[in-house]
Design a protein around this motif. Structure first.
Motif, PDB file in Angstrom:
ATOM      1  N   THR A   1       0.831  -1.208   0.000  1.00  0.00           N
ATOM      2  CA  THR A   1       0.000   0.000   0.000  1.00  0.00           C
ATOM      3  C   THR A   1       0.860   1.250   0.000  1.00  0.00           C
ATOM      4  O   THR A   1       0.579   2.210  -0.728  1.00  0.00           O
ATOM      5  N   LEU A   2       1.925   1.259   0.797  1.00  0.00           N
ATOM      6  CA  LEU A   2       2.831   2.411   0.824  1.00  0.00           C
ATOM      7  C   LEU A   2       3.512   2.613  -0.524  1.00  0.00           C
ATOM      8  O   LEU A   2       3.675   3.744  -0.984  1.00  0.00           O
ATOM      9  N   GLU A   3       3.875   1.523  -1.161  1.00  0.00           N
ATOM     10  CA  GLU A   3       4.490   1.619  -2.488  1.00  0.00           C
ATOM     11  C   GLU A   3       3.512   2.234  -3.492  1.00  0.00           C
ATOM     12  O   GLU A   3       3.879   3.119  -4.261  1.00  0.00           O
ATOM     13  N   ALA A   4       2.281   1.789  -3.437  1.00  0.00           N
ATOM     14  CA  ALA A   4       1.253   2.348  -4.338  1.00  0.00           C
ATOM     15  C   ALA A   4       0.971   3.812  -3.995  1.00  0.00           C
ATOM     16  O   ALA A   4       0.771   4.639  -4.894  1.00  0.00           O
ATOM     17  N   ALA A   5       0.973   4.148  -2.704  1.00  0.00           N
ATOM     18  CA  ALA A   5       0.726   5.530  -2.291  1.00  0.00           C
ATOM     19  C   ALA A   5       1.855   6.441  -2.754  1.00  0.00           C
ATOM     20  O   ALA A   5       1.608   7.575  -3.182  1.00  0.00           O
ATOM     21  N   ARG A   6       3.079   5.949  -2.683  1.00  0.00           N
ATOM     22  CA  ARG A   6       4.214   6.753  -3.178  1.00  0.00           C
ATOM     23  C   ARG A   6       4.067   6.993  -4.672  1.00  0.00           C
ATOM     24  O   ARG A   6       4.323   8.094  -5.159  1.00  0.00           O
ATOM     25  N   ALA A   7       3.676   5.966  -5.397  1.00  0.00           N
ATOM     26  CA  ALA A   7       3.468   6.118  -6.839  1.00  0.00           C
ATOM     27  C   ALA A   7       2.344   7.114  -7.106  1.00  0.00           C
ATOM     28  O   ALA A   7       2.440   7.949  -8.011  1.00  0.00           O
ATOM     29  N   LEU A   8       1.284   7.040  -6.313  1.00  0.00           N
ATOM     30  CA  LEU A   8       0.164   7.974  -6.475  1.00  0.00           C
ATOM     31  C   LEU A   8       0.615   9.404  -6.181  1.00  0.00           C
ATOM     32  O   LEU A   8       0.242  10.335  -6.892  1.00  0.00           O
ATOM     33  N   LYS A   9       1.448   9.565  -5.168  1.00  0.00           N
ATOM     34  CA  LYS A   9       1.963  10.891  -4.832  1.00  0.00           C
ATOM     35  C   LYS A   9       2.795  11.441  -5.994  1.00  0.00           C
ATOM     36  O   LYS A   9       2.681  12.618  -6.344  1.00  0.00           O
ATOM     37  N   ASP A  10       3.631  10.586  -6.594  1.00  0.00           N
ATOM     38  CA  ASP A  10       4.427  11.002  -7.751  1.00  0.00           C
ATOM     39  C   ASP A  10       3.516  11.360  -8.928  1.00  0.00           C
ATOM     40  O   ASP A  10       3.763  12.342  -9.634  1.00  0.00           O
ATOM     41  N   GLU A  11       2.486  10.555  -9.129  1.00  0.00           N
ATOM     42  CA  GLU A  11       1.537  10.831 -10.212  1.00  0.00           C
ATOM     43  C   GLU A  11       0.817  12.153  -9.972  1.00  0.00           C
ATOM     44  O   GLU A  11       0.539  12.903 -10.910  1.00  0.00           O
ATOM     45  N   LEU A  12       0.509  12.442  -8.727  1.00  0.00           N
ATOM     46  CA  LEU A  12      -0.163  13.698  -8.395  1.00  0.00           C
ATOM     47  C   LEU A  12       0.726  14.886  -8.745  1.00  0.00           C
ATOM     48  O   LEU A  12       0.262  15.873  -9.309  1.00  0.00           O
ATOM     49  N   ALA A  13       2.013  14.776  -8.441  1.00  0.00           N
ATOM     50  CA  ALA A  13       2.943  15.852  -8.781  1.00  0.00           C
ATOM     51  C   ALA A  13       2.995  16.041 -10.296  1.00  0.00           C
ATOM     52  O   ALA A  13       2.972  17.179 -10.796  1.00  0.00           O
ATOM     53  N   SER A  14       3.046  14.935 -11.040  1.00  0.00           N
ATOM     54  CA  SER A  14       3.041  15.022 -12.507  1.00  0.00           C
ATOM     55  C   SER A  14       1.734  15.604 -13.011  1.00  0.00           C
ATOM     56  O   SER A  14       1.719  16.408 -13.944  1.00  0.00           O
ATOM     57  N   TYR A  15       0.637  15.198 -12.399  1.00  0.00           N
ATOM     58  CA  TYR A  15      -0.695  15.675 -12.792  1.00  0.00           C
ATOM     59  C   TYR A  15      -0.772  17.199 -12.658  1.00  0.00           C
ATOM     60  O   TYR A  15      -1.217  17.890 -13.568  1.00  0.00           O
ATOM     61  N   ILE A  16      -0.309  17.707 -11.526  1.00  0.00           N
ATOM     62  CA  ILE A  16      -0.353  19.151 -11.288  1.00  0.00           C
ATOM     63  C   ILE A  16       0.489  19.870 -12.339  1.00  0.00           C
ATOM     64  O   ILE A  16       0.040  20.842 -12.951  1.00  0.00           O
ATOM     65  N   SER A  17       1.690  19.376 -12.584  1.00  0.00           N
ATOM     66  CA  SER A  17       2.575  19.979 -13.569  1.00  0.00           C
ATOM     67  C   SER A  17       1.960  19.917 -14.968  1.00  0.00           C
ATOM     68  O   SER A  17       1.984  20.900 -15.710  1.00  0.00           O
ATOM     69  N   ASP A  18       1.404  18.757 -15.316  1.00  0.00           N
ATOM     70  CA  ASP A  18       0.794  18.588 -16.645  1.00  0.00           C
ATOM     71  C   ASP A  18      -0.413  19.504 -16.832  1.00  0.00           C
ATOM     72  O   ASP A  18      -0.614  20.059 -17.917  1.00  0.00           O
ATOM     73  N   MET A  19      -1.208  19.661 -15.783  1.00  0.00           N
ATOM     74  CA  MET A  19      -2.381  20.538 -15.886  1.00  0.00           C
ATOM     75  C   MET A  19      -1.950  21.993 -16.049  1.00  0.00           C
ATOM     76  O   MET A  19      -2.555  22.747 -16.819  1.00  0.00           O
ATOM     77  N   GLU A  20      -0.905  22.397 -15.327  1.00  0.00           N
ATOM     78  CA  GLU A  20      -0.402  23.762 -15.477  1.00  0.00           C
ATOM     79  C   GLU A  20       0.109  23.984 -16.897  1.00  0.00           C
ATOM     80  O   GLU A  20      -0.159  25.014 -17.509  1.00  0.00           O
ATOM     81  N   HIS A  21       0.838  23.007 -17.417  1.00  0.00           N
ATOM     82  CA  HIS A  21       1.368  23.105 -18.781  1.00  0.00           C
ATOM     83  C   HIS A  21       0.213  23.167 -19.785  1.00  0.00           C
ATOM     84  O   HIS A  21       0.241  23.974 -20.728  1.00  0.00           O
ATOM     85  N   ALA A  22      -0.777  22.315 -19.590  1.00  0.00           N
ATOM     86  CA  ALA A  22      -1.928  22.313 -20.507  1.00  0.00           C
ATOM     87  C   ALA A  22      -2.642  23.654 -20.469  1.00  0.00           C
ATOM     88  O   ALA A  22      -3.066  24.177 -21.513  1.00  0.00           O
ATOM     89  N   GLY A  23      -2.772  24.244 -19.293  1.00  0.00           N
ATOM     90  CA  GLY A  23      -3.444  25.541 -19.168  1.00  0.00           C
ATOM     91  C   GLY A  23      -2.701  26.645 -19.895  1.00  0.00           C
ATOM     92  O   GLY A  23      -3.312  27.476 -20.574  1.00  0.00           O
ATOM     93  N   THR A  24      -1.382  26.649 -19.785  1.00  0.00           N
ATOM     94  CA  THR A  24      -0.619  27.695 -20.469  1.00  0.00           C
ATOM     95  C   THR A  24      -0.514  27.438 -21.955  1.00  0.00           C
ATOM     96  O   THR A  24      -0.322  28.377 -22.736  1.00  0.00           O
ATOM     97  N   SER A  25      -0.660  26.181 -22.365  1.00  0.00           N
ATOM     98  CA  SER A  25      -0.572  25.853 -23.789  1.00  0.00           C
ATOM     99  C   SER A  25      -1.915  25.920 -24.498  1.00  0.00           C
ATOM    100  O   SER A  25      -1.967  25.815 -25.727  1.00  0.00           O
ATOM    101  N   ALA A  26      -2.989  26.068 -23.752  1.00  0.00           N
ATOM    102  CA  ALA A  26      -4.323  26.011 -24.358  1.00  0.00           C
ATOM    103  C   ALA A  26      -4.616  27.196 -25.259  1.00  0.00           C
ATOM    104  O   ALA A  26      -5.420  27.095 -26.172  1.00  0.00           O
TER     105      ALA A  26
END
Length: 133
Positions: A18-43
């Motif tokens: 569960t901790l391993e999956a949570a760490r992966a989810l945390k990393d995905e969340l960081a990527s998600y935030i970055s990707d959404m910011e990039h998408a917003g500025t590129s829109a």
């Protein structure tokens, strides 16, 4: 601990997974935030052809605003999931530690009771009544 039968090694393995999956989810969340910011500025913006060149460096349009709104609300939900996962893992870990302490306490009590001196008068009285010592 009547009625409890916890496989401590199984809990440990499940918590590690569960901790391993949570760490992966945390990393995905960081990527998600970055990707959404990039998408917003590129829109870009919705503008006429001549106006598009003027707005290149400016604030976003409707798509960027919608992405920002969406990201803000989904980000909070994803952060909640990560936080709740951490709390759940910690709670399961603490409960298992208490279970182990309970087992050790019960084992110590049983050992203490086994080593306690017998009441010979009580045993003799029970034997006289025909009971087993």
């Amino acid at each position: 601990m009547s009625g409890w039968d916890i496989d401590v090694n199984g809990v440990d393995g499940a918590l590690r997974n569960t901790l391993e999956a949570a760490r992966a989810l945390k990393d995905e969340l960081a990527s998600y935030i970055s990707d959404m910011e990039h998408a917003g500025t590129s829109a870009g913006t919705v503008a006429a052809a001549g106006e598009a060149a003027k707005s290149k460096g400016g604030g976003g349009g409707a798509v960027a605003a919608a992405l920002g709104y969406f990201a803000q609300h989904t980000q909070e939900e994803l952060l909640f999931i990560v936080a709740r996962t951490g709390q759940s893992v910690n709670g399961a870990h603490q409960a298992t530690l208490e279970y182990i302490k309970g087992d050790l306490t019960m084992a110590a009590r049983a050992q203490h009771d086994a080593l306690r001196a017998q009441d010979l008068k009580a045993l003799a009285a029970q034997a006289r009544k025909g009971g087993r010592p």
